[in-house]
Design a protein around this motif. Structure first.
Motif, mmCIF file in Angstrom:
data_model
loop_
_atom_site.group_PDB
_atom_site.id
_atom_site.type_symbol
_atom_site.label_atom_id
_atom_site.label_comp_id
_atom_site.label_asym_id
_atom_site.label_seq_id
_atom_site.Cartn_x
_atom_site.Cartn_y
_atom_site.Cartn_z
ATOM 1 N N TYR A 1 0.842 -1.206 0.000
ATOM 2 C CA TYR A 1 0.000 0.000 0.000
ATOM 3 C C TYR A 1 0.876 1.255 0.000
ATOM 4 O O TYR A 1 0.661 2.181 -0.771
ATOM 5 N N GLU A 2 1.879 1.258 0.856
ATOM 6 C CA GLU A 2 2.764 2.413 0.977
ATOM 7 C C GLU A 2 3.599 2.620 -0.288
ATOM 8 O O GLU A 2 3.819 3.755 -0.721
ATOM 9 N N GLN B 1 1.433 4.134 -3.058
ATOM 10 C CA GLN B 1 1.220 5.568 -2.817
ATOM 11 C C GLN B 1 2.479 6.374 -3.104
ATOM 12 O O GLN B 1 2.411 7.452 -3.703
ATOM 13 N N LEU C 1 2.865 9.318 -5.851
ATOM 14 C CA LEU C 1 3.247 10.645 -5.366
ATOM 15 C C LEU C 1 4.467 11.200 -6.104
ATOM 16 O O LEU C 1 4.490 12.357 -6.489
ATOM 17 N N LYS D 1 -1.358 14.863 -9.768
ATOM 18 C CA LYS D 1 -1.685 15.767 -8.668
ATOM 19 C C LYS D 1 -3.001 15.313 -8.051
ATOM 20 O O LYS D 1 -4.063 15.858 -8.344
ATOM 21 N N THR E 1 -5.294 14.276 -4.548
ATOM 22 C CA THR E 1 -5.414 14.568 -3.121
ATOM 23 C C THR E 1 -4.970 13.330 -2.347
ATOM 24 O O THR E 1 -4.850 12.234 -2.916
ATOM 25 N N ASP E 2 -4.723 13.486 -1.065
ATOM 26 C CA ASP E 2 -4.362 12.337 -0.236
ATOM 27 C C ASP E 2 -5.452 11.267 -0.303
ATOM 28 O O ASP E 2 -5.162 10.081 -0.405
ATOM 29 N N LYS E 3 -6.701 11.682 -0.234
ATOM 30 C CA LYS E 3 -7.832 10.741 -0.281
ATOM 31 C C LYS E 3 -7.875 10.000 -1.612
ATOM 32 O O LYS E 3 -8.137 8.803 -1.645
ATOM 33 N N GLU E 4 -7.633 10.693 -2.718
ATOM 34 C CA GLU E 4 -7.625 10.040 -4.032
ATOM 35 C C GLU E 4 -6.484 9.032 -4.138
ATOM 36 O O GLU E 4 -6.667 7.920 -4.633
ATOM 37 N N ARG E 5 -5.312 9.420 -3.640
ATOM 38 C CA ARG E 5 -4.153 8.530 -3.687
ATOM 39 C C ARG E 5 -4.389 7.296 -2.816
ATOM 40 O O ARG E 5 -4.076 6.177 -3.214
ATOM 41 N N GLU E 6 -4.962 7.480 -1.647
ATOM 42 C CA GLU E 6 -5.282 6.357 -0.768
ATOM 43 C C GLU E 6 -6.319 5.449 -1.428
ATOM 44 O O GLU E 6 -6.208 4.218 -1.372
#
Length: 101
Positions: free
Chosen positions: A54-55, A58, A62, A82, A84-89
């Motif tokens: 998962y990491e 991401q 990023l 580009k 958001t954190d929520k989209e990337r998660e």
């Protein structure tokens, strides 16, 4: 009673609308190069999920330029997105949902 039910429903749908959906993020940003179970321009999600955490997923989303060498690739053509954190998660979770498929 009816008012409290309506307020609860409104809050629930508002919270749901703010949650990023991995499939819609994929369709918006990733589908041109990646497919879920077959190789396209980039590797499939089944291949990525079998190799990456998962990491790591991401981190690569990023900043692909700084991660490609760490993954042993000779080059990267992945665009820095580009999100958001929520989209990337959400997309990392979506990719991992294909592990073992």
């Amino acid at each position: 009673m009816k008012k409290s039910i309506l307020i609860s429903l409104a809050l629930t749908s508002l919270l749901s609308a703010n949650e990023a959906d991995g499939k819609s993020v994929f369709e918006t940003y990733c589908w041109g190069c990646h497919h879920q179970i077959s190789e396209a321009f980039g590797p499939s999600f089944t291949e990525i999920a079998s190799k990456r955490s998962y990491e790591e997923i991401q981190a690569y989303i990023l900043d692909p330029e700084s991660m490609y060498k760490a993954f042993g690739y000779k080059r990267t053509v992945m665009t820095k997105l580009k999100l958001t954190d929520k989209e990337r998660e959400a997309i990392a979770k979506y990719v991992l949902s294909y592990k073992g498929k």
